[in-house]
Structure formats: structure tokens, C-alpha cells
Design a protein around this motif. Structure first.
Motif, mmCIF file in Angstrom:
data_model
loop_
_atom_site.group_PDB
_atom_site.id
_atom_site.type_symbol
_atom_site.label_atom_id
_atom_site.label_comp_id
_atom_site.label_asym_id
_atom_site.label_seq_id
_atom_site.Cartn_x
_atom_site.Cartn_y
_atom_site.Cartn_z
ATOM 1 N N GLU A 172 -16.279 -11.109 4.851
ATOM 2 C CA GLU A 172 -15.237 -10.130 5.138
ATOM 3 C C GLU A 172 -15.340 -9.545 6.542
ATOM 4 O O GLU A 172 -14.337 -9.113 7.109
ATOM 5 N N ALA A 173 -16.539 -9.507 7.087
ATOM 6 C CA ALA A 173 -16.733 -8.860 8.386
ATOM 7 C C ALA A 173 -18.066 -9.275 8.983
ATOM 8 O O ALA A 173 -18.952 -9.784 8.290
ATOM 9 N N LEU A 174 -18.212 -9.056 10.307
ATOM 10 C CA LEU A 174 -19.536 -9.076 10.908
ATOM 11 C C LEU A 174 -20.232 -7.810 10.440
ATOM 12 O O LEU A 174 -19.577 -6.799 10.136
ATOM 13 N N VAL A 175 -21.557 -7.841 10.425
ATOM 14 C CA VAL A 175 -22.295 -6.655 9.994
ATOM 15 C C VAL A 175 -23.365 -6.318 11.030
ATOM 16 O O VAL A 175 -24.096 -7.196 11.477
ATOM 17 N N LEU A 176 -23.404 -5.047 11.393
ATOM 18 C CA LEU A 176 -24.406 -4.558 12.331
ATOM 19 C C LEU A 176 -25.424 -3.695 11.594
ATOM 20 O O LEU A 176 -25.061 -2.711 10.948
ATOM 21 N N PHE A 177 -26.685 -4.081 11.691
ATOM 22 C CA PHE A 177 -27.786 -3.272 11.189
ATOM 23 C C PHE A 177 -28.599 -2.800 12.396
ATOM 24 O O PHE A 177 -28.786 -3.560 13.358
ATOM 25 N N SER A 178 -29.068 -1.573 12.342
ATOM 26 C CA SER A 178 -29.921 -1.081 13.423
ATOM 27 C C SER A 178 -31.010 -0.193 12.836
ATOM 28 O O SER A 178 -30.997 0.137 11.646
ATOM 29 N N LYS A 179 -31.967 0.196 13.698
ATOM 30 C CA LYS A 179 -33.082 1.019 13.231
ATOM 31 C C LYS A 179 -32.614 2.425 12.861
ATOM 32 O O LYS A 179 -33.271 3.125 12.095
ATOM 33 N N LYS A 180 -31.473 2.832 13.427
ATOM 34 C CA LYS A 180 -30.964 4.169 13.162
ATOM 35 C C LYS A 180 -29.575 4.084 12.546
ATOM 36 O O LYS A 180 -28.766 3.259 12.932
ATOM 37 N N GLY A 181 -29.295 4.948 11.592
ATOM 38 C CA GLY A 181 -27.961 5.022 11.020
ATOM 39 C C GLY A 181 -27.700 3.977 9.952
ATOM 40 O O GLY A 181 -28.524 3.095 9.682
ATOM 41 N N ASN A 182 -26.535 4.090 9.337
ATOM 42 C CA ASN A 182 -26.147 3.192 8.263
ATOM 43 C C ASN A 182 -25.642 1.855 8.819
ATOM 44 O O ASN A 182 -25.203 1.777 9.964
ATOM 45 N N PRO A 183 -25.668 0.813 7.985
ATOM 46 C CA PRO A 183 -25.072 -0.461 8.403
ATOM 47 C C PRO A 183 -23.574 -0.274 8.692
ATOM 48 O O PRO A 183 -22.924 0.602 8.113
ATOM 49 N N LYS A 184 -23.052 -1.125 9.562
ATOM 50 C CA LYS A 184 -21.640 -1.006 9.951
ATOM 51 C C LYS A 184 -20.942 -2.347 9.799
ATOM 52 O O LYS A 184 -21.438 -3.378 10.266
ATOM 53 N N LEU A 185 -19.795 -2.318 9.135
ATOM 54 C CA LEU A 185 -18.931 -3.489 9.060
ATOM 55 C C LEU A 185 -18.054 -3.503 10.300
ATOM 56 O O LEU A 185 -17.457 -2.483 10.660
ATOM 57 N N LEU A 186 -17.977 -4.656 10.957
ATOM 58 C CA LEU A 186 -17.193 -4.782 12.186
ATOM 59 C C LEU A 186 -16.020 -5.733 11.944
ATOM 60 O O LEU A 186 -16.216 -6.929 11.678
ATOM 61 N N PHE A 187 -14.807 -5.199 12.050
ATOM 62 C CA PHE A 187 -13.595 -5.980 11.862
ATOM 63 C C PHE A 187 -12.934 -6.182 13.224
ATOM 64 O O PHE A 187 -12.506 -5.197 13.850
ATOM 65 N N PRO A 188 -12.855 -7.418 13.735
ATOM 66 C CA PRO A 188 -12.272 -7.635 15.064
ATOM 67 C C PRO A 188 -10.834 -7.146 15.156
ATOM 68 O O PRO A 188 -10.028 -7.384 14.249
ATOM 69 N N ASP A 239 -34.238 -3.959 17.717
ATOM 70 C CA ASP A 239 -33.393 -2.759 17.764
ATOM 71 C C ASP A 239 -32.131 -2.904 16.921
ATOM 72 O O ASP A 239 -31.680 -1.941 16.309
ATOM 73 N N MET A 240 -31.563 -4.106 16.925
ATOM 74 C CA MET A 240 -30.330 -4.343 16.187
ATOM 75 C C MET A 240 -30.310 -5.763 15.648
ATOM 76 O O MET A 240 -30.961 -6.653 16.183
ATOM 77 N N VAL A 241 -29.514 -5.953 14.602
ATOM 78 C CA VAL A 241 -29.250 -7.285 14.060
ATOM 79 C C VAL A 241 -27.760 -7.409 13.792
ATOM 80 O O VAL A 241 -27.159 -6.530 13.163
ATOM 81 N N PHE A 242 -27.167 -8.469 14.305
ATOM 82 C CA PHE A 242 -25.777 -8.790 13.998
ATOM 83 C C PHE A 242 -25.771 -9.974 13.042
ATOM 84 O O PHE A 242 -26.261 -11.060 13.380
ATOM 85 N N LEU A 243 -25.258 -9.769 11.840
ATOM 86 C CA LEU A 243 -25.063 -10.867 10.904
ATOM 87 C C LEU A 243 -23.683 -11.458 11.143
ATOM 88 O O LEU A 243 -22.668 -10.775 10.964
ATOM 89 N N LEU A 244 -23.644 -12.714 11.571
ATOM 90 C CA LEU A 244 -22.391 -13.374 11.901
ATOM 91 C C LEU A 244 -21.881 -14.177 10.712
ATOM 92 O O LEU A 244 -22.613 -14.466 9.771
ATOM 93 N N ARG A 245 -20.612 -14.554 10.796
ATOM 94 C CA ARG A 245 -20.006 -15.431 9.788
ATOM 95 C C ARG A 245 -19.954 -16.859 10.330
ATOM 96 O O ARG A 245 -19.886 -17.069 11.535
#
Length: 396
Positions: free
Chosen positions: A280-296, A344-350
Motif C-alpha cells: 500500500e505504501a513505502l514505510v519509513l522507520f526511524s530511531k525516533k517517533g512512530n513508523p510513517k506510511l509514505l504515499f507518493p 538512523d532510518m530504514v525505508f521499506l520499499l515495494r
């Protein structure tokens, strides 16, 4: 278009346990994996594909040939190759074959950027050893599945090699000498252009050696490369994403860019993973804050036919010029573990869809490196293409 022909491959002899000497392609072998392969057998192919230096690989190759560890096929052949594997709870079968393919630019379509230092390293290794270490992975299209039906007729015959690898993938390789069947394969593919799925650096190295030697003869062994060919339309061809693990760049430093190009939705860890599994989306995980769904968002500053290629969105729109270090993995769990190990961050791609891949290639676009991961990989060490004898170096 693509000129395909059989060849007398080099094989490990029957005295060698094949499972202990084959590996995945060189570019997915980690230092830890290399150490394990070195321990498995004194004849493990990692000594040829990731040597301490090209001269060391040449010395190893000559020793193996002298001892009879490697033997040549008696007649020119094509090598049907079957893989059976599971992914996300489903079992797949993929058929392909290994053959020589002419290095003709109009017949071969590339889709990923390469790194010159890697091409140079592969070129030097090829020039000194005379042996191609691993097949180029390429794709054709056979809507009626006629090629696969031809190979299925081999299932009643004993394969030359059969093994199950460390990931649980079953591999079987046959030797096909029948002239009529080889002619059938050549005729089926003569009007096609092959899409290079994997092995761009090795392909460029082979072309570089041909050009370096000034080869003009179309039938010269230097004008051919060993390829694994499989059907783009096969259900057993999985195109997995390659996730980005980022070091030295904090989420807050690129948040403005993220909001410029994406609609952002914060969510929980479990819901983020579920959204990623569904594509459904790219997902950004980082050391701080909640995970974020990224919709282009629409009308992004990229060519329209690159829409649907997540690596372009992340690499070019977000991470370019940040100065951060990026690591790559196809394994979602490995990517997330990296956050606990200093990332610092992880981007889970589709994954790139097949139709998107075809569109990108037809438009002549090149995607960032590590945009696709074709699964499963083709094992290195089942069969080798030797361009020249290693003790007769090419003109330098």
C-alpha cells in the motif's frame, strides 16, 4: 535478434559434492558468508569469484583443471535449469536455461546503473582467468509457455546436478544436446530482445574485454557471454524490493523533503508492516517517533515512466546529496534489526511490478542500483563458460 548457441561448459567433477562448492552470485555474498563458503570445501567457487586477487583466482583455476576438479562437457550443449522454492507461504517453480548469447547491444536491454570500479574489477578478473564467473540473468517472453513445456519433458531424466541450497531452494540442472531442441529455442527467441535482470556489471566487463581486444569477428568466443534465460511471464519469477538502511541522516533533517513529495501518515509498528506487506505504501522507520506510511504525490519531478519505482523516489528525491551512507537488503527483518544496531532510518520499499519494469526498459531509462532483486538467484558454480585457457593470457 539475440544469437543463442550451445557451448562446452566446464563442470565440477562427480567426485566433488556439488552442494559444498556452489554459492549465490558474488555481489550478494557478505564477508561472513564468504568465510563459511571457504570452510565448506577447498574447491568452493568463492575462491574464483571473490579471490584475494585475480592472480590468486588464476592460480586456483589452473590447479583445479590440472587435478581434474573441473571437467569440460564433451559436446556443445544448452543447460535447462529448474528451481523450486517457497516464498511467503507459497511454493513456486521456475524453469530457465543456460546458453551463450551474443554481445549485441540491440538485442540486450539493460535497466540498472552500474559502478565503474566494480566493472573494472570484474573485467580484470575475466581478463586474467579467462573464465566467466556466474551467468548473466536475462528475461524473454513466451506467452504460450512453449519453452517451459519443452523443458518439462526432461523431468523424467536424471539431472546432472541436484541440490537444495541454504535458503531451501531446490536446484536441478540438465544437459541438453539434441540439435532439434536447441534449434527450437533459437527460433523461439530470435525475434526478441532480452531484458537484463541481473549481472549488469559482469555484462559490461565482458563487453569491455571484447572491446579491449578489438574483436570484430562475430563468432569469436569473446563476443559471447554465458546467460541464464527465463520467462518474464513465469509465475516463478519474483521481483522483490531492495530496502534502504540509512546511516548518518536523521529523519528530522529530511522531513521537509518527505512532506514535499509524499503524503505522510503516522501509524503503529504492526499496521506499518501490514501496509508494507500489502504494497500500500513505502514505510519509513526511524530511531525516533512512530513508523510513517509514505504515499507518493502526483506530478513528482521524475520521468512519468519511472513512477512505481520506489528506489527512484527514495534515492533521488530524498537521500541524494544528504551525505549519508546507505546499505541494502532484500530482508525486511534484517533492515529493521539495523535500527537497533546503529542505523538512523530504514525505508521499506515495494517491489517493481513487471509492467513497470517493461515500461522503464522500453523508454530507455536506467533505475538506481539495487532497484530490483530477482528471486531466487541463479547459483554460481553449476556450469562455467571458459573463453580461453588461463595459462595463455590475452594480449595486454
Amino acid at each position: 535478434m539475440p544469437k543463442i548457441k550451445p557451448f562446452r561448459g566446464l563442470f565440477f567433477s562427480e567426485e566433488v559434492e556439488i552442494k559444498k562448492v556452489v554459492t549465490p552470485p558474488y555481489d550478494v555474498i557478505t564477508p561472513r558468508m564468504k568465510e563459511e563458503f571457504l570452510k565448506r570445501s577447498p574447491f568452493n567457487v568463492v575462491r574464483l569469484i571473490l579471490p584475494e586477487g585475480p592472480e590468486e583466482a588464476k592460480k586456483t583455476l589452473l590447479a583445479w583443471l590440472k587435478k581434474g576438479v573441473l571437467k569440460r562437457e564433451e559436446e556443445p550443449s544448452i543447460y535447462p535449469y529448474k528451481q523450486v522454492f517457497s516464498y511467503d507461504g507459497k511454493t513456486y517453480t521456475r524453469w530457465g536455461f543456460i546458453a551463450l548469447v551474443e554481445l549485441e547491444d540491440q538485442a540486450l536491454k539493460e535497466h540498472e546503473n552500474t559502478m565503474e570500479e566494480v566493472v573494472s574489477e570484474r573485467f580484470t578478473l575475466l581478463k586474467i582467468t579467462g573464465i566467466q564467473t556466474g551467468e548473466i540473468f536475462s528475461l524473454y517472453q513466451d506467452a504460450k509457455g512453449e519453452i517451459e513445456k519443452t523443458f518439462k519433458a526432461l523431468e523424467g531424466e536424471k539431472p546432472k546436478f541436484e541440490l537444495t541450497d541454504d535458503e531451501g531452494v531446490k536446484h536441478q540442472l540438465w544437459t541438453l544436446k539434441e540439435p532439434s531442441l536447441i534449434s527450437f529455442l533459437q527460433e523461439k527467441l530470435q525475434e526478441q530482445r532480452l531484458l537484463i535482470a541481473d549481472g549488469h556489471h559482469r555484462l559490461k566487463a565482458a563487453k569491455a574485454l571484447r572491446n579491449y581486444l578489438g574483436i570484430k569477428d562475430e563468432d569469436s568466443p569473446f563476443n559471447y557471454v554465458s546467460m541464464y534465460l527465463t520467462d518474464l511471464l513465469s509465475e516463478g519469477l519474483l521481483i522483490l524490493p531492495v530496502h534502504r538502511i540509512v546511516y548518518g541522516v536523521e529523519e528530522t533533517s529530511i522531513m521537509r523533503k518527505i512532506r514535499e513529495f509524499f503524503k505522510v501518515k503516522e501509524t503503529s509498528f504492526d499496521l506499518a508492516l501490514e501496509a508494507h506487506r500489502k504494497g500500500e505504501a513505502l514505510v519509513l522507520f526511524s530511531k525516533k517517533g512512530n513508523p510513517k506510511l509514505l504515499f507518493p504525490l502526483k506530478d513528482l519531478p521524475i520521468p512519468p515512466h519511472l513512477e512505481g519505482v520506489d528506489s527512484v523516489l527514495v534515492d533521488q528525491l530524498l537521500l541524494e546529496e544528504t551525505g549519508g551512507k546507505i546499505s541494502f537488503t532484500k530482508d525486511r527483518e534484517e533492515a529493521l534489526r539495523a535500527l537497533c544496531e546503529g542505523a538512523d532510518m530504514v525505508f521499506l520499499l515495494r517491489g517493481v511490478k513487471r509492467e513497470v519494469l517493461e515500461r522503464v526498459v522500453e523508454k530507455g531509462e536506467i533505475m538506481p542500483k539495487k532497484s530490483t532483486y530477482f528471486y531466487p538467484k541463479v547459483l554460481t558454480g553449476l556450469v562455467f563458460y571458459q573463453l580461453f585457457e588461463a595459462d595463455c593470457e590475452v594480449d595486454t
